[in-house]
Write a protein that holds these residues in place. Structure first.
Motif, PDB file in Angstrom:
ATOM      1  N   GLY A   1     -43.510   1.140  77.425  1.00  0.00           N
ATOM      2  CA  GLY A   1     -42.403   0.118  77.529  1.00  0.00           C
ATOM      3  C   GLY A   1     -42.356  -0.755  76.395  1.00  0.00           C
ATOM      4  N   CYS A   2     -43.331  -0.988  75.639  1.00  0.00           N
ATOM      5  CA  CYS A   2     -43.697  -1.819  74.606  1.00  0.00           C
ATOM      6  C   CYS A   2     -44.710  -1.312  73.778  1.00  0.00           C
ATOM      7  CB  CYS A   2     -43.550  -3.407  75.035  1.00  0.00           C
ATOM      8  SG  CYS A   2     -43.680  -4.390  73.751  1.00  0.00           S
ATOM      9  N   LEU A   3     -44.715  -1.436  72.617  1.00  0.00           N
ATOM     10  CA  LEU A   3     -45.626  -0.984  71.637  1.00  0.00           C
ATOM     11  C   LEU A   3     -46.161  -2.250  70.762  1.00  0.00           C
ATOM     12  CD1 LEU A   3     -45.981   2.149  69.580  1.00  0.00           C
ATOM     13  CD2 LEU A   3     -46.561  -0.103  68.194  1.00  0.00           C
ATOM     14  N   VAL A   4     -47.338  -2.407  70.777  1.00  0.00           N
ATOM     15  CA  VAL A   4     -47.990  -3.530  69.915  1.00  0.00           C
ATOM     16  C   VAL A   4     -48.999  -3.061  68.554  1.00  0.00           C
ATOM     17  CG1 VAL A   4     -49.371  -5.803  69.984  1.00  0.00           C
ATOM     18  CG2 VAL A   4     -48.192  -5.060  72.165  1.00  0.00           C
ATOM     19  N   VAL A   5     -48.422  -3.501  67.455  1.00  0.00           N
ATOM     20  CA  VAL A   5     -49.337  -3.285  66.152  1.00  0.00           C
ATOM     21  C   VAL A   5     -50.272  -4.419  65.957  1.00  0.00           C
ATOM     22  CG1 VAL A   5     -48.934  -2.795  63.822  1.00  0.00           C
ATOM     23  CG2 VAL A   5     -47.245  -1.900  65.427  1.00  0.00           C
ATOM     24  N   ILE A   6     -51.404  -3.757  65.742  1.00  0.00           N
ATOM     25  CA  ILE A   6     -52.435  -4.874  65.378  1.00  0.00           C
ATOM     26  C   ILE A   6     -53.151  -4.459  63.980  1.00  0.00           C
ATOM     27  CG2 ILE A   6     -54.800  -5.738  66.156  1.00  0.00           C
ATOM     28  CD1 ILE A   6     -53.252  -5.863  68.486  1.00  0.00           C
ATOM     29  N   ASP A   7     -52.861  -5.387  63.116  1.00  0.00           N
ATOM     30  CA  ASP A   7     -53.181  -5.078  61.505  1.00  0.00           C
ATOM     31  C   ASP A   7     -53.879  -6.350  61.150  1.00  0.00           C
ATOM     32  OD1 ASP A   7     -53.903  -4.325  59.000  1.00  0.00           O
ATOM     33  OD2 ASP A   7     -51.831  -3.573  58.719  1.00  0.00           O
ATOM     34  N   VAL A   8     -55.120  -6.897  61.693  1.00  0.00           N
ATOM     35  CA  VAL A   8     -55.718  -8.121  61.314  1.00  0.00           C
ATOM     36  C   VAL A   8     -55.751  -8.470  59.973  1.00  0.00           C
ATOM     37  CG1 VAL A   8     -57.526  -9.639  61.792  1.00  0.00           C
ATOM     38  CG2 VAL A   8     -56.763  -8.195  63.795  1.00  0.00           C
ATOM     39  N   LEU A   9     -56.275  -7.678  59.168  1.00  0.00           N
ATOM     40  CA  LEU A   9     -56.432  -7.851  57.449  1.00  0.00           C
ATOM     41  C   LEU A   9     -55.551  -6.921  56.978  1.00  0.00           C
ATOM     42  CD1 LEU A   9     -60.467  -8.076  57.306  1.00  0.00           C
ATOM     43  CD2 LEU A   9     -58.635 -10.047  57.734  1.00  0.00           C
ATOM     44  N   SER A  10     -54.026  -7.194  57.010  1.00  0.00           N
ATOM     45  CA  SER A  10     -53.520  -8.471  57.019  1.00  0.00           C
ATOM     46  C   SER A  10     -52.063  -8.552  57.499  1.00  0.00           C
ATOM     47  CB  SER A  10     -53.738  -9.646  55.746  1.00  0.00           C
ATOM     48  OG  SER A  10     -54.789  -9.736  55.127  1.00  0.00           O
ATOM     49  N   PHE A  11     -51.304  -7.512  57.690  1.00  0.00           N
ATOM     50  CA  PHE A  11     -50.016  -7.228  57.969  1.00  0.00           C
ATOM     51  C   PHE A  11     -49.533  -8.252  59.153  1.00  0.00           C
ATOM     52  CE2 PHE A  11     -46.290  -5.238  60.121  1.00  0.00           C
ATOM     53  CZ  PHE A  11     -45.356  -5.791  59.162  1.00  0.00           C
ATOM     54  N   THR A  12     -50.178  -7.912  60.249  1.00  0.00           N
ATOM     55  CA  THR A  12     -49.660  -8.697  61.588  1.00  0.00           C
ATOM     56  C   THR A  12     -50.050 -10.244  61.456  1.00  0.00           C
ATOM     57  OG1 THR A  12     -51.479  -7.789  62.740  1.00  0.00           O
ATOM     58  CG2 THR A  12     -49.526  -6.825  62.964  1.00  0.00           C
ATOM     59  N   THR A  13     -51.163 -10.306  60.888  1.00  0.00           N
ATOM     60  CA  THR A  13     -51.531 -11.918  60.364  1.00  0.00           C
ATOM     61  C   THR A  13     -50.459 -12.497  59.603  1.00  0.00           C
ATOM     62  OG1 THR A  13     -53.773 -11.703  60.607  1.00  0.00           O
ATOM     63  CG2 THR A  13     -53.340 -13.374  59.427  1.00  0.00           C
ATOM     64  N   SER A  14     -50.293 -11.852  58.523  1.00  0.00           N
ATOM     65  CA  SER A  14     -49.194 -12.362  57.695  1.00  0.00           C
ATOM     66  C   SER A  14     -47.826 -12.442  58.307  1.00  0.00           C
ATOM     67  CB  SER A  14     -48.851 -11.372  56.474  1.00  0.00           C
ATOM     68  OG  SER A  14     -49.986 -11.392  55.494  1.00  0.00           O
ATOM     69  N   VAL A  15     -47.309 -11.656  59.517  1.00  0.00           N
ATOM     70  CA  VAL A  15     -46.336 -11.878  60.218  1.00  0.00           C
ATOM     71  C   VAL A  15     -46.566 -13.016  61.140  1.00  0.00           C
ATOM     72  CG1 VAL A  15     -44.870 -10.844  61.787  1.00  0.00           C
ATOM     73  CG2 VAL A  15     -45.493  -9.239  60.126  1.00  0.00           C
ATOM     74  N   SER A  16     -47.513 -13.199  61.804  1.00  0.00           N
ATOM     75  CA  SER A  16     -47.516 -14.506  62.582  1.00  0.00           C
ATOM     76  C   SER A  16     -47.363 -15.596  61.760  1.00  0.00           C
ATOM     77  CB  SER A  16     -49.112 -14.225  63.323  1.00  0.00           C
ATOM     78  OG  SER A  16     -49.290 -15.381  64.210  1.00  0.00           O
ATOM     79  N   VAL A  17     -48.049 -15.712  60.647  1.00  0.00           N
ATOM     80  CA  VAL A  17     -48.053 -16.875  59.799  1.00  0.00           C
ATOM     81  C   VAL A  17     -46.693 -17.167  59.426  1.00  0.00           C
ATOM     82  CG1 VAL A  17     -48.563 -17.804  57.587  1.00  0.00           C
ATOM     83  CG2 VAL A  17     -50.332 -17.029  58.810  1.00  0.00           C
ATOM     84  N   ALA A  18     -45.877 -16.047  59.055  1.00  0.00           N
ATOM     85  CA  ALA A  18     -44.422 -16.102  58.209  1.00  0.00           C
ATOM     86  C   ALA A  18     -43.641 -16.439  59.399  1.00  0.00           C
ATOM     87  CB  ALA A  18     -43.843 -14.861  57.758  1.00  0.00           C
ATOM     88  N   THR A  19     -43.653 -15.999  60.643  1.00  0.00           N
ATOM     89  CA  THR A  19     -42.653 -16.181  61.523  1.00  0.00           C
ATOM     90  C   THR A  19     -42.714 -17.521  62.239  1.00  0.00           C
ATOM     91  OG1 THR A  19     -44.012 -15.012  63.270  1.00  0.00           O
ATOM     92  CG2 THR A  19     -42.287 -13.846  62.282  1.00  0.00           C
ATOM     93  N   ALA A  20     -44.000 -17.914  62.280  1.00  0.00           N
ATOM     94  CA  ALA A  20     -44.439 -19.348  62.692  1.00  0.00           C
ATOM     95  C   ALA A  20     -43.474 -20.531  61.771  1.00  0.00           C
ATOM     96  CB  ALA A  20     -46.095 -19.840  62.792  1.00  0.00           C
ATOM     97  N   ALA A  21     -43.309 -19.908  60.565  1.00  0.00           N
ATOM     98  CA  ALA A  21     -42.696 -20.958  59.636  1.00  0.00           C
ATOM     99  C   ALA A  21     -41.148 -20.879  59.700  1.00  0.00           C
ATOM    100  CB  ALA A  21     -43.215 -20.739  58.265  1.00  0.00           C
TER     101      ALA A  21
END
Length: 254
Positions: free
Chosen positions: A32-52
């Motif tokens: 139903g949904c797929l969650v990508v986890i790439d802690v160092l560092s793609f998804t962390t970068s996405v989190s920081v960027a989208t937060a801005a």
């Protein structure tokens, strides 16, 4: 890849975990949904960027085609971590860079997985936004056997090869999300997902484990210890980056 064998699909479970691009290809079509986890560092970068407020376009390659893709979408193009440029795969660099509304962020792991998933909603999760993502998934009524969540720890690649290196930071990130979903009452975890949750819960100091693991030491050795420090901040962001069209945008409830 071709049709995956039945035994590989983790059928009957609402929360499933498998590694890398091949794992996404196996679990994605029936999820139903797929969650990508790439802690160092793609998804962390996405989190920081989208937060801005930045929309982040995943892209598989960092080459001339990426420049053309960025131009086509009126977006800035991130460079490699060690290249000169205001935007890169480094979350610390993204935090310091001037604001841009649209950013193309190539990477060989998390970005490539996100860019190649078809017809399945894709979310970018990391330790920084794991609670927000878990709440969003629960609100969307995902996580049942007929609407399963596929959690995909991206892993790394061994230098000079296409072989996936299962990465501790992504296993702990996947476990953090599986544990958060379990805490919220979603109990139909596959053995893979339950083991990831157990590993996360049993790790006394997740931040120290990621800092001292192979990937954390690699980043520190090339001068990017700050990226690790940003990545291990648990629930620092309330963002829910969902792939919408070609870009991750924040879809948290307003």
């Amino acid at each position: 890849m071709g049709s995956a064998p039945q035994w590989a699909r983790q059928d009957g479970f609402g929360i499933r975990v498998e590694w890398g691009r091949t794992g996404a290809a196996v679990l994605g079509p029936e999820s139903g949904c797929l969650v990508v986890i790439d802690v160092l560092s793609f998804t962390t970068s996405v989190s920081v960027a989208t937060a801005a407020g930045t929309a982040v376009f995943p892209y598989r390659w960092r080459d001339a085609s990426a420049r053309a893709f960025a131009a086509e979408h009126a977006a800035e193009l991130a460079v490699g971590r060690r290249e000169a440029g205001p935007w890169s795969l480094s979350p610390a660099a993204i935090r310091r860079a001037p604001f841009t509304p649209r950013l193309v962020l190539p990477s060989p792991n998390g970005s490539t997985i996100a860019a190649t998933v078809e017809r399945t909603p894709v979310v970018a999760a990391c330790l920084r936004n794991v609670g927000a993502v878990a709440d969003w998934l629960l609100a969307g009524h995902w996580g049942t056997p007929d609407r399963p969540i596929a959690i995909i720890p991206a892993g790394e690649h061994w230098p000079g090869t296409d072989a996936v290196r299962p990465a501790l930071e992504d296993w702990l990130g996947a476990g953090a999300l599986a544990a958060a979903l379990l805490e919220r009452g979603l109990a139909t975890l596959s053995p893979e997902a339950r083991t990831a949750a157990t590993a996360f819960a049993a790790t006394a100091d997740v931040g120290a484990a990621i800092t001292e693991c192979a990937s954390g030491r690699e980043l520190a050795a090339i001068g990017f210890a700050e990226d690790v420090a940003i990545a291990i901040e648990r629930d620092a962001d309330a963002t829910v980056p969902v792939l919408t069209g070609n870009a991750f945008v924040d879809r948290r409830p307003r």
